[in-house]
Write a protein that holds these residues in place. Structure first.
Motif, PDB file in Angstrom:
ATOM      1  N   ALA A 185     -46.694   1.255 -26.825  1.00 55.90           N
ATOM      2  CA  ALA A 185     -47.965   0.871 -26.184  1.00 55.90           C
ATOM      3  C   ALA A 185     -48.994   1.976 -26.405  1.00 55.90           C
ATOM      4  O   ALA A 185     -50.160   1.721 -26.733  1.00 55.90           O
ATOM      5  CB  ALA A 185     -47.754   0.627 -24.692  1.00 55.90           C
ATOM      6  N   HIS A 186     -48.539   3.217 -26.251  1.00 54.49           N
ATOM      7  CA  HIS A 186     -49.460   4.342 -26.484  1.00 54.49           C
ATOM      8  C   HIS A 186     -49.924   4.362 -27.938  1.00 54.49           C
ATOM      9  O   HIS A 186     -51.097   4.622 -28.220  1.00 54.49           O
ATOM     10  CB  HIS A 186     -48.764   5.660 -26.129  1.00 54.49           C
ATOM     11  CG  HIS A 186     -48.568   5.842 -24.657  1.00 54.49           C
ATOM     12  ND1 HIS A 186     -49.587   6.198 -23.819  1.00 54.49           N
ATOM     13  CD2 HIS A 186     -47.478   5.698 -23.864  1.00 54.49           C
ATOM     14  CE1 HIS A 186     -49.137   6.275 -22.573  1.00 54.49           C
ATOM     15  NE2 HIS A 186     -47.855   5.974 -22.574  1.00 54.49           N
ATOM     16  N   ALA A 187     -48.991   4.087 -28.861  1.00 54.32           N
ATOM     17  CA  ALA A 187     -49.363   4.116 -30.284  1.00 54.32           C
ATOM     18  C   ALA A 187     -50.435   3.068 -30.569  1.00 54.32           C
ATOM     19  O   ALA A 187     -51.387   3.314 -31.324  1.00 54.32           O
ATOM     20  CB  ALA A 187     -48.124   3.880 -31.151  1.00 54.32           C
ATOM     21  N   ILE A 188     -50.293   1.901 -29.962  1.00 55.26           N
ATOM     22  CA  ILE A 188     -51.286   0.829 -30.187  1.00 55.26           C
ATOM     23  C   ILE A 188     -52.664   1.265 -29.697  1.00 55.26           C
ATOM     24  O   ILE A 188     -53.670   1.118 -30.396  1.00 55.26           O
ATOM     25  CB  ILE A 188     -50.823  -0.444 -29.443  1.00 55.26           C
ATOM     26  CG1 ILE A 188     -49.549  -0.926 -30.107  1.00 55.26           C
ATOM     27  CG2 ILE A 188     -51.936  -1.486 -29.352  1.00 55.26           C
ATOM     28  CD1 ILE A 188     -49.300  -2.319 -30.246  1.00 55.26           C
ATOM     29  N   ILE A 189     -52.713   1.845 -28.508  1.00 55.34           N
ATOM     30  CA  ILE A 189     -54.017   2.242 -27.951  1.00 55.34           C
ATOM     31  C   ILE A 189     -54.612   3.381 -28.790  1.00 55.34           C
ATOM     32  O   ILE A 189     -55.808   3.398 -29.084  1.00 55.34           O
ATOM     33  CB  ILE A 189     -53.856   2.663 -26.479  1.00 55.34           C
ATOM     34  CG1 ILE A 189     -53.304   1.489 -25.663  1.00 55.34           C
ATOM     35  CG2 ILE A 189     -55.180   3.133 -25.899  1.00 55.34           C
ATOM     36  CD1 ILE A 189     -52.765   1.886 -24.304  1.00 55.34           C
ATOM     37  N   ARG A 190     -53.766   4.333 -29.181  1.00 57.55           N
ATOM     38  CA  ARG A 190     -54.269   5.449 -30.004  1.00 57.55           C
ATOM     39  C   ARG A 190     -54.807   4.933 -31.339  1.00 57.55           C
ATOM     40  O   ARG A 190     -55.830   5.414 -31.844  1.00 57.55           O
ATOM     41  CB  ARG A 190     -53.136   6.458 -30.237  1.00 57.55           C
ATOM     42  CG  ARG A 190     -52.750   7.188 -28.965  1.00 57.55           C
ATOM     43  CD  ARG A 190     -51.454   7.976 -29.096  1.00 57.55           C
ATOM     44  NE  ARG A 190     -51.048   8.428 -27.770  1.00 57.55           N
ATOM     45  CZ  ARG A 190     -49.951   9.150 -27.523  1.00 57.55           C
ATOM     46  NH1 ARG A 190     -49.138   9.503 -28.507  1.00 57.55           N
ATOM     47  NH2 ARG A 190     -49.671   9.520 -26.292  1.00 57.55           N
ATOM     48  N   ALA A 191     -54.104   3.956 -31.910  1.00 56.71           N
ATOM     49  CA  ALA A 191     -54.567   3.413 -33.194  1.00 56.71           C
ATOM     50  C   ALA A 191     -55.894   2.667 -33.001  1.00 56.71           C
ATOM     51  O   ALA A 191     -56.822   2.810 -33.811  1.00 56.71           O
ATOM     52  CB  ALA A 191     -53.508   2.494 -33.784  1.00 56.71           C
ATOM     53  N   PHE A 192     -55.995   1.903 -31.912  1.00 56.57           N
ATOM     54  CA  PHE A 192     -57.285   1.245 -31.621  1.00 56.57           C
ATOM     55  C   PHE A 192     -58.378   2.306 -31.495  1.00 56.57           C
ATOM     56  O   PHE A 192     -59.485   2.153 -32.016  1.00 56.57           O
ATOM     57  CB  PHE A 192     -57.220   0.457 -30.304  1.00 56.57           C
ATOM     58  CG  PHE A 192     -56.634  -0.944 -30.403  1.00 56.57           C
ATOM     59  CD1 PHE A 192     -56.790  -1.706 -31.549  1.00 56.57           C
ATOM     60  CD2 PHE A 192     -55.951  -1.512 -29.327  1.00 56.57           C
ATOM     61  CE1 PHE A 192     -56.273  -3.004 -31.628  1.00 56.57           C
ATOM     62  CE2 PHE A 192     -55.438  -2.804 -29.396  1.00 56.57           C
ATOM     63  CZ  PHE A 192     -55.599  -3.551 -30.543  1.00 56.57           C
ATOM     64  N   ASN A 193     -58.060   3.386 -30.800  1.00 62.70           N
ATOM     65  CA  ASN A 193     -59.076   4.419 -30.583  1.00 62.70           C
ATOM     66  C   ASN A 193     -59.505   5.032 -31.917  1.00 62.70           C
ATOM     67  O   ASN A 193     -60.703   5.205 -32.186  1.00 62.70           O
ATOM     68  CB  ASN A 193     -58.565   5.496 -29.622  1.00 62.70           C
ATOM     69  CG  ASN A 193     -59.696   6.384 -29.111  1.00 62.70           C
ATOM     70  OD1 ASN A 193     -60.616   6.708 -29.849  1.00 62.70           O
ATOM     71  ND2 ASN A 193     -59.630   6.775 -27.850  1.00 62.70           N
ATOM     72  N   ALA A 194     -58.534   5.343 -32.775  1.00 57.95           N
ATOM     73  CA  ALA A 194     -58.881   5.948 -34.070  1.00 57.95           C
ATOM     74  C   ALA A 194     -59.782   4.996 -34.863  1.00 57.95           C
ATOM     75  O   ALA A 194     -60.721   5.427 -35.537  1.00 57.95           O
ATOM     76  CB  ALA A 194     -57.607   6.263 -34.844  1.00 57.95           C
ATOM     77  N   LEU A 195     -59.506   3.684 -34.765  1.00 54.48           N
ATOM     78  CA  LEU A 195     -60.320   2.707 -35.501  1.00 54.48           C
ATOM     79  C   LEU A 195     -61.723   2.589 -34.904  1.00 54.48           C
ATOM     80  O   LEU A 195     -62.695   2.369 -35.628  1.00 54.48           O
ATOM     81  CB  LEU A 195     -59.594   1.357 -35.532  1.00 54.48           C
ATOM     82  CG  LEU A 195     -58.394   1.375 -36.497  1.00 54.48           C
ATOM     83  CD1 LEU A 195     -57.309   0.393 -36.087  1.00 54.48           C
ATOM     84  CD2 LEU A 195     -58.857   1.101 -37.938  1.00 54.48           C
ATOM     85  N   VAL A 196     -61.831   2.770 -33.587  1.00 55.74           N
ATOM     86  CA  VAL A 196     -63.158   2.782 -32.956  1.00 55.74           C
ATOM     87  C   VAL A 196     -63.937   4.014 -33.417  1.00 55.74           C
ATOM     88  O   VAL A 196     -65.147   3.942 -33.663  1.00 55.74           O
ATOM     89  CB  VAL A 196     -63.035   2.744 -31.413  1.00 55.74           C
ATOM     90  CG1 VAL A 196     -64.356   3.088 -30.742  1.00 55.74           C
ATOM     91  CG2 VAL A 196     -62.565   1.373 -30.956  1.00 55.74           C
TER      92      VAL A 196
END
Ligand code: GLC
Length: 668
Positions: A322-333
């Motif tokens: 779950a953390h990896a998904i949010i971090r990846a979303f953040n990097a893409l933002v």
């Protein structure tokens, strides 16, 4: 969510995902992006590619352990970057300008001028246009952050207050249109107010287009959700899951009659969990997320972050994936829309709440902002008991966060209050967590002899006796009872309680968030009981419509509304003058001998403020010598009320009174 959480979270080492290093040629993925930019947006190419070079490797590192074993991983990653580029190309010029401003000052949300409000569009002002007409009111209060509760299309009938989203791209027609939303976002930004919206990404409504296609048997969309023909897998999962809305349905699955299948539904039966094991879901939700960014959202509230990844044999909360998904979303933002930051909504064990800021190499790079549910529940705990030991201990241990992050300090939200303090903290003080929660539930539902609160049970679970509390700030602070009894003394105490706990939220450091209506003391609203779509959910008791007639009294200090509104604006005014109240200031929670007082020193450069708060209904005093930085001989002025604090041996505080005192050297 559930109130009791015992046991700390596992250490980072135990939780790390095994690294996977798939063979991906990043230059090959970059080339088509650069080619598209050269053709369609040469002027914007440099910004995008600079950010891509900086953050795309993070996306690879984060997604590889989730999807890297797939033969099509590189192609999938390519589609994800194309999605980021699509959004960048569609990003309006004013938001691109905002991106550059934010890149130059990335921790803007830590400023001591930050001041938030939250409301439902319909309940506050009818429509989006109605909200726009209230901008002067927001300015009068001193807000520069406005969270509008979910406003997208929802199913007819129950929709969990909008948290069942039928389309991320269509505004609920009752509230207005997408154009209204864009216009409102621009008008807010123009007034210096950052728009904040929810991203409900753990689930969609049962009637979202994807769910409709899945229900019609389309295999592509079947793979967006979790469907099971029989109870074998649901039973296996439920052995280790907790129940979130047990009143509505037991367990985490619902039987869909039409489909003849069990469907994963952590929350209500009509909110179907998305399956992030499917990378198509990740990519599609990235598209929705960036669409919201391009509407002009500056802070995206990530709803129910804890639940987005499921793993058999676990409680399916706070998993490293779950953390990896949010971090990846953040990097893409950061690549496509860096003007926007994330706010985490994790109502879980306090150790786990902290992890959504990011840990280890990802510290400060997951959600820049997070609700502080621990401070919220412990303010209520301290008000009920009149003692501050738990609040003090927990804040000493748990208030510190990564340097670039900020807490959202709040007193009430649209949700229930679940007693989410740590059993370990209770044990250190000889308090039994379970029985203490039972006491607090009795207190706030008016079942203790000395209770001033008018609160209601939410989601009582007979299996484990868990229960949470609904009720507005004012009603839980005693205003409803006092007004019913027409008792001036009790009214005064209730007003002081409201200002006391909001005062802590406004001065502790972070972004204070007002649940709009609290600034005029709105009490419980019982009309929800007449609405079949709401009657089963006691949270509606504290979601009443804004009473604009009462708000008219806000300038008259002789009224309840005026006392509160003026109290709020004075505190907010002081906050805006003191850098010590910003999110990056240091915080020292003091260990005073008097157990009714809660005191802390905030400091940022030359700005240093001591706050001392009396959580009891009796006058308390503390020897000035116990208060670091205070010169016992000197006289001080209390910053909010302007009252003189005579120099002497003791600082004296009346019932529920507080004092903010500028320490030597502070500019006032
Ligand atoms: C969040 C919301 C809550 C909602 C739940 C499911 O916790 O704050 O209101 O019921 O998510 O979306």
């Amino acid at each position: 969510m559930t109130s009791g959480f015992s046991g700390g979270a596992a250490s980072e080492g135990e939780r790390a995902l095994p690294p996977v290093t798939p063979d991906v040629d990043m230059l090959a993925l970059r080339a088509p992006l650069a080619a598209r930019l050269a053709k369609s947006d040469p002027a914007g190419a440099a910004d995008f590619l600079r950010r891509f070079d900086r953050y795309a490797p993070d996306v690879l590192t984060l997604l590889a352990p989730l999807y890297g074993e797939r033969a099509d991983f590189a192609a999938m990653l390519g589609r994800i970057f194309e999605t980021a580029l699509d959004a960048y190309l569609a990003r309006p010029a004013d938001l691109r300008a905002l991106d550059r401003t934010r890149e130059a000052a990335p921790t803007w949300y830590q400023d001591n001028a930050m001041m938030g409000g939250v409301c439902y569009v319909d309940r506050f002002a009818g429509t989006l246009r109605g909200v726009q007409e209230k901008i002067d009111y927001f300015k009068e209060l001193g807000l520069n952050y406005l969270h509008l509760m979910p406003l997208f299309r929802t199913p007819d009938g129950p929709s969990d207050g909008g948290y069942a989203v039928s389309s991320y791209r269509e505004v609920n027609p009752v509230l207005g249109t997408m154009d209204d939303l864009r216009a409102l976002a621009a008008a807010l930004r123009g007034a210096g107010i950052s728009p904040v919206l929810d991203f409900v990404f753990n689930h969609t409504a049962r009637d979202h287009d994807w769910a409709l296609k899945a229900r019609a048997g389309d295999p592509e969309f079947r793979a967006y959700y979790f469907f099971y023909e029989d109870r074998a897998m649901p039973d296996a999962y439920e052995r280790t899951l907790r129940e979130i809305f047990p009143d509505e349905h037991p367990g985490a699955f619902t039987y869909d009659e039409e489909l003849g299948h069990w469907v994963w539904a952590t929350f209500h039966t009509y909110q179907w969990d998305l399956n992030y094991r499917n990378p198509a879901v990740f990519r599609q939700m990235l598209e929705e997320l960036l669409f919201l960014a391009n509407v002009g959202v500056e802070v995206l509230r990530l709803d129910a972050v804890a639940f987005v990844w499921k793993e058999l044999g676990t409680n399916c909360e706070n998993l490293p994936q779950a953390h990896a998904i949010i971090r990846a979303f953040n990097a893409l933002v950061r690549i496509a829309a860096p003007g926007m930051v994330f706010k985490s909504e994790a109502i879980v064990h306090p150790d786990d709440v902290l992890r959504y800021f990011g840990t280890g190499a990802w510290e400060g790079r997951e959600c820049e902002i997070s609700y502080n549910p621990l401070l919220m529940v412990e303010l209520w705990e301290a008000l009920a008991t009149g003692y501050t030991a738990l609040l003090r201990l927990s804040m000493q241990k748990r208030f510190a966060i990564p340097a670039n992050c900020a807490w959202i300090n709040y007193v009430r939200s649209h949700d229930d209050i679940g007693w989410g303090f740590a059993d370990e903290d209770c044990a250190e003080l000889g308090i039994h967590g379970f029985y203490h929660r039972q006491y607090l539930n009795r207190f706030y539902t008016g079942q203790e002899p000395d209770s001033f609160a008018t609160g209601y049970p939410f989601q009582f679970n007979p299996k484990n006796q868990d229960m949470r509390i609904s009720g507005s700030t004012a009603s839980l602070c005693g205003l409803e009872q006092a007004l019913n009894e027409n008792d001036a003394e009790k009214i005064e105490l209730a007003l002081r309680r409201i200002l006391l706990i909001y005062g802590v939220a406004i001065s502790m450091g972070g972004i204070p968030l007002i649940y709009l209506g609290d600034e005029i003391g709105q009490i419980n609203d019982y009309t929800y009981q007449d609405d079949p779509a709401r009657a089963d959910d006691s949270r509606w008791v504290h979601r009443g419509p804004m009473d604009w007639d009462r708000a008219l009294h806000r300038s008259d200090p002789g009224t309840v509304e005026g006392r509160l509104f003026q109290g709020f604006t004075r505190m907010i005014g002081v906050r805006k003058l003191q850098p010590a109240f910003g999110a990056s200031a240091s915080t020292q929670v003091l260990a005073l001998n008097n157990g009714h007082l809660y005191a802390y020193i905030k400091a940022q450069g030359a700005s240093r403020v001591l706050a001392v708060c009396n959580f009891s209904a009796q006058t308390q005093q503390v020897p000035a010598a116990e208060l670091p930085g205070l010169d016992p001989g000197a006289a001080y002025t209390e910053l909010v009320s302007g009252r003189a604090l005579p120099g002497g041996d003791d600082l004296v505080l009346g019932p529920y009174e507080f004092a903010w005192i500028a320490l030597a050297g502070t500019l006032t």
